[in-house]
Design a protein around this motif. Structure first.
Motif, mmCIF file in Angstrom:
data_model
loop_
_atom_site.group_PDB
_atom_site.id
_atom_site.type_symbol
_atom_site.label_atom_id
_atom_site.label_comp_id
_atom_site.label_asym_id
_atom_site.label_seq_id
_atom_site.Cartn_x
_atom_site.Cartn_y
_atom_site.Cartn_z
ATOM 1 N N ARG A 114 46.440 27.955 -24.359
ATOM 2 C CA ARG A 114 47.391 28.627 -25.258
ATOM 3 C C ARG A 114 46.985 30.085 -25.481
ATOM 4 O O ARG A 114 47.825 30.998 -25.451
ATOM 5 C CB ARG A 114 47.463 27.891 -26.591
ATOM 6 C CG ARG A 114 48.563 28.424 -27.526
ATOM 7 C CD ARG A 114 48.545 27.667 -28.839
ATOM 8 N NE ARG A 114 47.273 27.826 -29.525
ATOM 9 C CZ ARG A 114 46.928 28.904 -30.230
ATOM 10 N NH1 ARG A 114 47.773 29.932 -30.332
ATOM 11 N NH2 ARG A 114 45.771 28.960 -30.826
ATOM 12 N N GLY B 282 55.294 30.772 -13.300
ATOM 13 C CA GLY B 282 55.449 29.357 -13.618
ATOM 14 C C GLY B 282 54.226 28.669 -14.163
ATOM 15 O O GLY B 282 54.242 27.462 -14.390
ATOM 16 N N CYS C 41 47.721 31.975 -22.396
ATOM 17 C CA CYS C 41 49.169 32.191 -22.295
ATOM 18 C C CYS C 41 49.588 33.382 -23.158
ATOM 19 O O CYS C 41 50.367 34.256 -22.714
ATOM 20 C CB CYS C 41 49.910 30.932 -22.699
ATOM 21 S SG CYS C 41 51.716 31.104 -22.778
ATOM 22 N N GLU C 42 49.087 33.429 -24.393
ATOM 23 C CA GLU C 42 49.450 34.527 -25.289
ATOM 24 C C GLU C 42 48.924 35.862 -24.768
ATOM 25 O O GLU C 42 49.601 36.893 -24.845
ATOM 26 C CB GLU C 42 48.910 34.245 -26.689
ATOM 27 C CG GLU C 42 49.607 33.067 -27.363
ATOM 28 C CD GLU C 42 48.977 32.717 -28.699
ATOM 29 O OE1 GLU C 42 47.872 33.244 -28.967
ATOM 30 O OE2 GLU C 42 49.570 31.919 -29.453
ATOM 31 N N TYR D 233 52.658 29.274 -17.162
ATOM 32 C CA TYR D 233 52.763 29.049 -18.599
ATOM 33 C C TYR D 233 54.232 28.930 -18.996
ATOM 34 O O TYR D 233 55.117 29.531 -18.367
ATOM 35 C CB TYR D 233 52.121 30.199 -19.380
ATOM 36 C CG TYR D 233 50.667 30.429 -19.065
ATOM 37 C CD1 TYR D 233 49.718 29.462 -19.376
ATOM 38 C CD2 TYR D 233 50.246 31.620 -18.471
ATOM 39 C CE1 TYR D 233 48.376 29.679 -19.097
ATOM 40 C CE2 TYR D 233 48.913 31.834 -18.179
ATOM 41 C CZ TYR D 233 47.981 30.859 -18.499
ATOM 42 O OH TYR D 233 46.652 31.068 -18.208
ATOM 43 N N PRO D 234 54.513 28.183 -20.069
ATOM 44 C CA PRO D 234 55.890 28.121 -20.576
ATOM 45 C C PRO D 234 56.250 29.415 -21.305
ATOM 46 O O PRO D 234 55.375 30.225 -21.653
ATOM 47 C CB PRO D 234 55.842 26.931 -21.537
ATOM 48 C CG PRO D 234 54.432 26.873 -21.999
ATOM 49 C CD PRO D 234 53.601 27.294 -20.815
ATOM 50 N N ASP D 235 57.545 29.623 -21.536
ATOM 51 C CA ASP D 235 57.980 30.817 -22.259
ATOM 52 C C ASP D 235 57.459 30.835 -23.688
ATOM 53 O O ASP D 235 57.137 31.892 -24.229
ATOM 54 C CB ASP D 235 59.514 30.891 -22.257
ATOM 55 C CG ASP D 235 60.069 31.095 -20.853
ATOM 56 O OD1 ASP D 235 59.343 31.649 -19.998
ATOM 57 O OD2 ASP D 235 61.218 30.663 -20.607
ATOM 58 N N ASP D 236 57.381 29.658 -24.289
ATOM 59 C CA ASP D 236 56.859 29.540 -25.651
ATOM 60 C C ASP D 236 55.448 28.980 -25.583
ATOM 61 O O ASP D 236 55.251 27.789 -25.267
ATOM 62 C CB ASP D 236 57.766 28.625 -26.485
ATOM 63 C CG ASP D 236 57.322 28.566 -27.951
ATOM 64 O OD1 ASP D 236 56.352 29.275 -28.307
ATOM 65 O OD2 ASP D 236 57.948 27.799 -28.715
ATOM 66 N N CYS D 237 54.443 29.821 -25.836
ATOM 67 C CA CYS D 237 53.050 29.382 -25.700
ATOM 68 C C CYS D 237 52.671 28.280 -26.680
ATOM 69 O O CYS D 237 51.696 27.542 -26.460
ATOM 70 C CB CYS D 237 52.110 30.583 -25.886
ATOM 71 S SG CYS D 237 52.280 31.850 -24.592
ATOM 72 N N ARG E 273 52.466 38.760 -14.773
ATOM 73 C CA ARG E 273 53.474 37.861 -14.193
ATOM 74 C C ARG E 273 53.055 36.398 -14.416
ATOM 75 O O ARG E 273 51.909 36.005 -14.152
ATOM 76 C CB ARG E 273 53.622 38.127 -12.696
ATOM 77 C CG ARG E 273 54.215 39.515 -12.387
ATOM 78 C CD ARG E 273 54.373 39.698 -10.905
ATOM 79 N NE ARG E 273 55.297 38.698 -10.363
ATOM 80 C CZ ARG E 273 55.596 38.587 -9.059
ATOM 81 N NH1 ARG E 273 55.017 39.416 -8.184
ATOM 82 N NH2 ARG E 273 56.440 37.670 -8.653
ATOM 83 N N ASN E 274 54.006 35.613 -14.859
ATOM 84 C CA ASN E 274 53.728 34.221 -15.226
ATOM 85 C C ASN E 274 53.643 33.324 -13.993
ATOM 86 O O ASN E 274 52.727 32.537 -13.833
ATOM 87 C CB ASN E 274 54.817 33.726 -16.174
ATOM 88 C CG ASN E 274 54.503 32.369 -16.776
ATOM 89 O OD1 ASN E 274 53.505 31.764 -16.427
ATOM 90 N ND2 ASN E 274 55.339 31.911 -17.674
ATOM 91 N N LYS F 286 51.089 36.936 -21.909
ATOM 92 C CA LYS F 286 52.397 37.387 -22.394
ATOM 93 C C LYS F 286 52.290 38.776 -23.012
ATOM 94 O O LYS F 286 53.174 39.636 -22.827
ATOM 95 C CB LYS F 286 52.925 36.370 -23.412
ATOM 96 C CG LYS F 286 54.359 36.617 -23.833
ATOM 97 C CD LYS F 286 54.842 35.500 -24.728
ATOM 98 C CE LYS F 286 56.293 35.726 -25.150
ATOM 99 N NZ LYS F 286 56.785 34.628 -26.041
#
Length: 338
Positions: A69, A84, A72-73, A86-90, A81-82, A76
């Motif tokens: 998490r 895929g 991910c933050e 991590y999700p859009d909402d960490c 560049r993600n 973001k």
């Protein structure tokens, strides 16, 4: 002299019958021994250890989720560049609920008689059915190939009576082996459950269900024994029965299964004989077709299903026995014996 007693004695004196029966019983004994050695009785210490391991696994999941998490933050914030990962909402990255990590995962294998014993009756019936098939084919096939059948018919010219008496003696001998073996099978796995597992919640209803399954297994053994006998008599040689079953299983079953799968036939297993044998033993086999999606109100996709029941299997087994044995009796009555 009674023909039935003579044939029964001849069956028991044949070395092939003795060796094949011994081999089948040794395989069954090896299965029982293997299950005994690979299971353990669970005690309080093992349960406590498993709980601690489950807690450790949960804590590891918590730490990993927190690390992911944070990563991910950071990604973001930095605009990395993600791709895929991590999700859009960490905040969606979270450990599983504690109750989803079960202590049973960390316990050694243990034999629960109520939950597991019914499964053991399937290999029991399969092994003895194979033994019965081979012995039945050899019993009458050897007489045809050596000329013993022709000599016997000189003294007992009633052909159908001779053949059916041989079959009766064969089924009696197979039954005399199968029933004690079934009793020892029940006793052996009860001992395994006692010393290496659990015998809890085994009610009279459970015993009745096991007994009926065991009875269906005995019937399956007798049916395949009869089919082996009839095929060998029809072809006047043991190889007729053995070659026939190889052709049916390899060409007719495996080949047919591949062909049906390639053609995209729904519920292809419904055309295969092992499916009906399994349905006979387990009372029902449910086939699934994942290509047909039945959507629910919640958006869940459930496959289309087809149930194969033991009643359908019994009809197929009955027809098979009547046709094959009837053909053997017709050939015995009509063709030249020489």
């Amino acid at each position: 002299m009674s023909l039935y007693r003579t044939e029964l004695r001849r069956l028991t004196k044949r070395r092939f019958t003795r060796y094949m029966t011994l081999l089948g019983l040794l395989v069954l004994a090896a299965v029982v021994a293997g299950v005994f050695l690979t299971n353990q009785k669970i005690d309080a210490d093992q349960l406590a250890r498993a709980e601690r391991q489950a807690d450790q696994q949960y804590q590891e999941q918590v730490r990993w989720s927190e690390q992911e998490r944070i990563a991910c933050e950071q990604a973001k914030t930095a605009g990395t560049r993600n791709e895929g990962r991590y999700p859009d909402d960490c905040s969606m990255i979270a450990p599983p609920p504690r109750d989803q990590i079960q202590a049973e995962w960390f316990l050694p294998s243990t034999f629960n008689f109520r939950e597991t014993f019914a499964e053991t009756l399937i290999p029991f019936a399969a092994i003895l059915a194979l033994v019965g098939f081979v012995i039945g084919a050899s019993f009458v096939g050897a007489e045809w190939s050596t000329g013993g059948m022709m000599n016997l018919l000189l003294w007992r010219p009633k052909r159908l009576t001779v053949l059916l008496t041989k079959l009766a003696a064969l089924l009696t001998g197979i039954l005399a082996v199968t029933l004690p073996a079934a009793v020892l099978w029940f006793a052996g796995f009860w001992a395994i459950a006692t010393f290496r597992g659990s015998t809890e919640k085994v009610t009279s209803g459970v015993w009745q269900s096991f007994a009926l399954t065991g009875l269906r297994g005995v019937v399956l053994v007798l049916v395949l024994t009869t089919i082996g006998f009839a095929l060998a008599s029809l072809g006047r040689h043991t190889a007729m029965a053995l070659g026939g079953v190889v052709a049916v299983m390899v060409v007719g079953q495996f080949g047919l299964g591949i062909l049906l799968s390639m053609a995209g036939v729904r519920f292809a297993e419904a055309w295969l004989l092992p499916t009906y044998a399994l349905a006979w033993m387990t009372k029902k086999v449910t086939l699934q077709d994942w290509n047909a999606c039945n959507a629910t109100y919640y958006g869940e996709c459930k496959p289309a299903t087809l149930d194969i029941t033991w009643q359908q299997s019994s009809a197929l087994l009955s027809v098979g026995v009547v046709v094959i044995l009837g053909a053997a009796l017709w050939a015995m009555r009509r063709r030249d014996i020489s």
